[in-house]
Write an enzyme that holds these catalytic residues in place. Structure first.
Site, PDB file in Angstrom:
ATOM      1  N   ASP A  66       3.484  -4.720  -3.302  1.00 20.18           N
ATOM      2  CA  ASP A  66       3.442  -5.550  -1.952  1.00 20.18           C
ATOM      3  C   ASP A  66       4.344  -6.909  -1.911  1.00 20.18           C
ATOM      4  O   ASP A  66       4.469  -7.668  -3.008  1.00 20.18           O
ATOM      5  CB  ASP A  66       2.256  -5.686  -1.486  1.00 20.18           C
ATOM      6  CG  ASP A  66       0.983  -6.062  -2.664  1.00 20.18           C
ATOM      7  OD1 ASP A  66       1.471  -6.662  -3.506  1.00 20.18           O
ATOM      8  OD2 ASP A  66       0.054  -5.825  -2.393  1.00 20.18           O
ATOM      9  N   ASN A 134     -12.840  -5.698  -0.429  1.00 20.93           N
ATOM     10  CA  ASN A 134     -12.944  -4.666   0.713  1.00 20.93           C
ATOM     11  C   ASN A 134     -12.590  -3.333   0.158  1.00 20.93           C
ATOM     12  O   ASN A 134     -12.499  -2.367   1.042  1.00 20.93           O
ATOM     13  CB  ASN A 134     -12.426  -5.034   1.910  1.00 20.93           C
ATOM     14  CG  ASN A 134     -10.819  -5.357   1.753  1.00 20.93           C
ATOM     15  OD1 ASN A 134     -10.231  -4.813   0.798  1.00 20.93           O
ATOM     16  ND2 ASN A 134     -10.172  -5.623   2.866  1.00 20.93           N
ATOM     17  N   HIS A 136      -9.192  -2.741  -1.070  1.00 21.28           N
ATOM     18  CA  HIS A 136      -7.878  -2.680  -0.742  1.00 21.28           C
ATOM     19  C   HIS A 136      -7.134  -2.164  -1.996  1.00 21.28           C
ATOM     20  O   HIS A 136      -7.553  -2.934  -2.985  1.00 21.28           O
ATOM     21  CB  HIS A 136      -7.425  -3.428   0.037  1.00 21.28           C
ATOM     22  CG  HIS A 136      -7.120  -4.990  -0.412  1.00 21.28           C
ATOM     23  ND1 HIS A 136      -6.794  -5.884   0.319  1.00 21.28           N
ATOM     24  CD2 HIS A 136      -6.729  -5.386  -1.847  1.00 21.28           C
ATOM     25  CE1 HIS A 136      -6.626  -7.081  -0.508  1.00 21.28           C
ATOM     26  NE2 HIS A 136      -6.571  -6.722  -1.709  1.00 21.28           N
ATOM     27  N   GLU A 141      -5.394  -1.739   3.522  1.00 22.68           N
ATOM     28  CA  GLU A 141      -6.908  -2.192   3.911  1.00 22.68           C
ATOM     29  C   GLU A 141      -7.419  -0.962   4.388  1.00 22.68           C
ATOM     30  O   GLU A 141      -7.053   0.026   4.442  1.00 22.68           O
ATOM     31  CB  GLU A 141      -6.631  -3.306   5.261  1.00 22.68           C
ATOM     32  CG  GLU A 141      -5.786  -4.434   4.840  1.00 22.68           C
ATOM     33  CD  GLU A 141      -6.528  -5.449   3.945  1.00 22.68           C
ATOM     34  OE1 GLU A 141      -7.464  -5.035   3.241  1.00 22.68           O
ATOM     35  OE2 GLU A 141      -6.177  -6.565   4.052  1.00 22.68           O
TER      36      GLU A 141
HETATM   37  P1  PGA Z   1      -7.114 -10.917  -7.238  1.00 16.69           P
HETATM   38  O1  PGA Z   1      -6.656  -9.849  -6.046  1.00 16.69           O
HETATM   39  O2  PGA Z   1      -6.579  -9.973  -8.546  1.00 16.69           O
HETATM   40  O3  PGA Z   1      -6.620 -11.988  -6.998  1.00 16.69           O
HETATM   41  O4  PGA Z   1      -8.701 -10.584  -7.107  1.00 16.69           O
HETATM   42  C1  PGA Z   1      -6.713  -8.511  -6.081  1.00 16.69           C
HETATM   43  C2  PGA Z   1      -6.358  -7.700  -4.962  1.00 16.69           C
HETATM   44  O5  PGA Z   1      -6.575  -8.527  -3.872  1.00 16.69           O
HETATM   45  O6  PGA Z   1      -5.770  -6.733  -4.819  1.00 16.69           O
END
Ligand code: PGA
Length: 241
Positions: A66, A134, A136, A141
């Site tokens: 992404d 959450n 995702h 999302e």
């Molecule tokens: P993080 O992010 O590795 O910084 O916890 C993970 C994500 O939001 O997919």
């Protein structure tokens, strides 16, 4: 789903071994990379192994999950910048074979071309994922359709809050992103999801022990034939078995 639990260092090393094994078997593998704090330990390990000669990225092609909408690759919070800084600039990969969705061209055609490029390369052999609080994966999302391909999304407030630590203020956190879709991710031949820290424990319990539901996007991994989950003890703390 196979689950591995250990210290942060142990899971980084164990996940890195998957890359060593895969690249030995298929030096021109197609790798799906992820950004965020979680993969940093793994990337440090991969850089070390690459410097030691234990694995080479010479013939690897990479597709990232992404990118933030509105950020150019030279912006220090863009995911292109993150990948160059935290992995690509330190290994023997050909930068011309590293792809990150465009945060500037958000047309549906360009998004569809990202999926086509993955397909034309032969499909992703190993997709790395982090997970949002959450649920995702990528920036898919809650309630993103499981059939989605690469597309532009509006970030939830919780995701923007979680990521504001990297920006000067919440106002600077982009409101949209372009992300591989759930279907794009599920098309990968194998998947590694990593999670560290107690904040991820509830969502990890939900995706491992709960039902498969678009409300928790990562729960879809229960349907993948070759998905592995690497957890530190804190992220695994609420699992019942
Ligand atoms: P993080 O992010 O590795 O910084 O916890 C993970 C994500 O939001 O997919």
């Amino acid at each position: 789903m196979k689950i591995f639990i250990g210290t942060q260092e142990e899971i980084a090393k164990k996940a890195a071994q998957r890359y060593v094994d895969l690249l030995k078997e298929k030096p021109n593998a197609i790798l799906g990379h992820a950004t965020g704090s979680t993969p940093l330990g793994l990337y440090a390990e991969l850089i070390k192994l690459n410097k030691e000669g234990a694995l080479t990225y010479k013939d690897v092609t990479s597709f990232n999950l992404d990118e933030y909408v509105g950020l150019d690759g030279s912006h220090d919070q863009s995911y292109r910048y993150f990948m160059n800084e935290n992995l690509f600039n330190h290994i023997d990969i050909d930068l011309a074979k590293t792809f990150v969705p465009s945060g500037l061209d958000t047309s549906a055609e360009t998004a569809a071309n990202y999926d086509k490029a993955i397909e034309a390369a032969g499909g992703i052999d190993l997709q790395l994922l982090g997970i949002g609080n959450n649920g995702h994966i990528g920036f898919n999302e809650p309630n993103t359709p499981f059939g989605s391909c690469t597309h532009m999304v509006e970030l939830t407030e919780s995701t923007r809050q979680a990521n504001k630590r990297f920006f000067n203020s919440i106002d600077e956190v982009p409101t949209h992103a372009v992300t591989m879709g759930i279907k794009t991710i599920m098309n990968a031949k194998s998947i590694i999801l990593m999670a560290i820290g107690s904040a991820k424990a509830p969502v990890i319990k939900a995706i491992v022990e709960g039902e498969v539901t678009p409300e928790i996007p990562a729960s879809v991994l229960q349907l993948h034939p070759n998905a592995e989950i690497y957890l530190d003890y804190e992220a695994a703390a609420l699992l019942s078995k």
